[in-house]
Motif scaffolding. Structure first.
Motif, PDB file in Angstrom:
ATOM      1  N   ASP A 165     112.786  79.806  86.110  1.00  0.00           N
ATOM      2  CA  ASP A 165     112.717  79.804  84.650  1.00  0.00           C
ATOM      3  C   ASP A 165     111.804  80.960  84.223  1.00  0.00           C
ATOM      4  N   ALA A 166     112.424  82.127  84.022  1.00  0.00           N
ATOM      5  CA  ALA A 166     111.645  83.346  83.762  1.00  0.00           C
ATOM      6  C   ALA A 166     110.707  83.198  82.566  1.00  0.00           C
ATOM      7  N   ALA A 167     111.208  82.601  81.475  1.00  0.00           N
ATOM      8  CA  ALA A 167     110.373  82.483  80.269  1.00  0.00           C
ATOM      9  C   ALA A 167     109.125  81.647  80.563  1.00  0.00           C
ATOM     10  N   ALA A 168     109.293  80.563  81.308  1.00  0.00           N
ATOM     11  CA  ALA A 168     108.157  79.689  81.621  1.00  0.00           C
ATOM     12  C   ALA A 168     107.150  80.408  82.527  1.00  0.00           C
ATOM     13  N   VAL A 169     107.663  81.182  83.482  1.00  0.00           N
ATOM     14  CA  VAL A 169     106.768  81.904  84.401  1.00  0.00           C
ATOM     15  C   VAL A 169     106.019  83.003  83.634  1.00  0.00           C
ATOM     16  N   ILE A 170     106.735  83.733  82.799  1.00  0.00           N
ATOM     17  CA  ILE A 170     106.107  84.816  82.026  1.00  0.00           C
ATOM     18  C   ILE A 170     105.009  84.242  81.114  1.00  0.00           C
ATOM     19  N   ALA A 171     105.276  83.061  80.574  1.00  0.00           N
ATOM     20  CA  ALA A 171     104.309  82.448  79.647  1.00  0.00           C
ATOM     21  C   ALA A 171     102.964  82.144  80.310  1.00  0.00           C
ATOM     22  N   VAL A 172     102.966  81.900  81.632  1.00  0.00           N
ATOM     23  CA  VAL A 172     101.682  81.568  82.276  1.00  0.00           C
ATOM     24  C   VAL A 172     100.950  82.793  82.840  1.00  0.00           C
ATOM     25  N   LEU A 173     101.600  83.940  82.844  1.00  0.00           N
ATOM     26  CA  LEU A 173     100.952  85.126  83.432  1.00  0.00           C
ATOM     27  C   LEU A 173      99.567  85.416  82.827  1.00  0.00           C
ATOM     28  N   PRO A 174      99.398  85.287  81.490  1.00  0.00           N
ATOM     29  CA  PRO A 174      98.070  85.575  80.928  1.00  0.00           C
ATOM     30  C   PRO A 174      96.967  84.628  81.414  1.00  0.00           C
ATOM     31  N   GLN A 175      97.382  83.490  81.995  1.00  0.00           N
ATOM     32  CA  GLN A 175      96.370  82.530  82.497  1.00  0.00           C
ATOM     33  C   GLN A 175      95.892  82.895  83.899  1.00  0.00           C
ATOM     34  N   LEU A 176      96.503  83.909  84.473  1.00  0.00           N
ATOM     35  CA  LEU A 176      96.231  84.195  85.881  1.00  0.00           C
ATOM     36  C   LEU A 176      95.260  85.334  86.089  1.00  0.00           C
ATOM     37  N   GLU A 177      94.246  85.026  86.887  1.00  0.00           N
ATOM     38  CA  GLU A 177      93.370  86.106  87.323  1.00  0.00           C
ATOM     39  C   GLU A 177      93.492  86.148  88.840  1.00  0.00           C
ATOM     40  N   ILE A 178      94.136  87.207  89.312  1.00  0.00           N
ATOM     41  CA  ILE A 178      94.378  87.303  90.751  1.00  0.00           C
ATOM     42  C   ILE A 178      93.488  88.386  91.336  1.00  0.00           C
ATOM     43  N   GLU A 179      92.833  88.039  92.424  1.00  0.00           N
ATOM     44  CA  GLU A 179      91.943  89.002  93.050  1.00  0.00           C
ATOM     45  C   GLU A 179      92.181  89.023  94.543  1.00  0.00           C
ATOM     46  N   MET A 180      92.021  90.204  95.105  1.00  0.00           N
ATOM     47  CA  MET A 180      92.206  90.355  96.532  1.00  0.00           C
ATOM     48  C   MET A 180      90.853  90.806  97.072  1.00  0.00           C
ATOM     49  N   ARG A 181      90.312  90.043  98.012  1.00  0.00           N
ATOM     50  CA  ARG A 181      89.005  90.449  98.555  1.00  0.00           C
ATOM     51  C   ARG A 181      89.067  90.449 100.066  1.00  0.00           C
ATOM     52  N   TYR A 182      88.282  91.322 100.653  1.00  0.00           N
ATOM     53  CA  TYR A 182      88.259  91.391 102.112  1.00  0.00           C
ATOM     54  C   TYR A 182      87.022  90.668 102.630  1.00  0.00           C
TER      55      TYR A 182
END
Ligand code: DC
Length: 226
Positions: free
Chosen positions: A55-72
């Motif tokens: 459900d593209a619309a539903a997935v796109i709607a939550v993107l602003p809630q995401l803070e993704i970080e990559m750490r070593y």
């Protein structure tokens, strides 16, 4: 100062991209970036919120809630953080693979992650693996490798890996999922899996780990002149 270079490694799931890229990174003293882990992090969030990953619309709607970080971490391994929580283990759950594959077909998801991946390559020498690294993320990478193997061989390897991690699954099921993911990843409209024109093909069906690694190192050393 050493010149910054990038190695793009693309190919279908189970071709050995992450294991080989990790080993090559250690040998060359460069950073390994697993981009599948970033898509898995979004897949995991969507899964945990009971959202249909198609459900593209539903997935796109939550993107602003995401803070993704990559750490070593100190062990040099890449850890994924989702809104401050370490989800490195959770994103490897078998059911997350299809979630990652489905959310990765949404163009807005890909755009959301593009800059983060490019920034990694600007900062240090990297070997970055994924599906569209040589074609979209780093089209100017000094080295591009397309790593592949027969689907049966890849399913067999995945089955063995799961077994070693204590997850017994019928081989037929693993094979079917692998075929489904191959189809999904290479038939989507947005940045489908395909070999870049200037990528070197490394077929690992009949090569062992050491041979495959040696082949990759040879290609990289030749192209970069190190
Ligand atoms: O490499 P992996 O199996 O961890 O990747 C999970 C899914 O993420 C894969 O099915 C397709 C998607 N993916 C992608 O679309 N582009 C990338 N660069 C890496 C992964």
């Amino acid at each position: 100062m050493r010149k910054i270079y990038s190695v793009a490694v693309d190919g279908p799931s189970g071709a050995g991209k992450s294991t080989l890229s990790k080993a090559v990174a250690a040998e060359l003293g460069i950073v390994y970036v697993d981009t599948g882990a970033i898509y898995r992090t979004i897949g995991y969030y969507v899964f945990s919120k009971n959202i249909d990953p198609k459900d593209a619309a539903a997935v796109i709607a939550v993107l602003p809630q995401l803070e993704i970080e990559m750490r070593y971490a100190d062990d040099g391994l890449q850890h994924m953080y989702l809104n401050g929580q370490d989800v490195t283990k959770e994103i490897r759950l078998p059911q997350i693979s299809m979630y990652a594959s489905n959310v990765s077909a949404i163009p807005e998801v890909r755009t959301f992650l593009l800059e983060m991946q490019r920034e990694m390559a600007r900062r240090s020498c990297v070997i970055m693996d994924g599906r569209d690294i040589g074609t979209v993320v780093l089209p100017d990478a000094e080295v591009k490798i397309f790593l592949t193997a027969d689907v049966e061989v890849r399913a067999q390897r995945r089955w063995e890996e799961l077994r070693q991690r204590g997850t017994e699954r019928p081989y037929k099921e693993v094979l079917r999922e692998m075929e489904e993911r191959d189809f999904n990843d290479s038939h989507r409209a947005a940045a489908p899996l395909k070999q870049a024109d200037d990528a070197v093909l490394v077929e690992t069906s009949v090569l062992g780990f050491e041979e495959s690694k040696a082949k990759m190192l040879q290609v990289i050393r030749e192209k970069v002149g190190i």
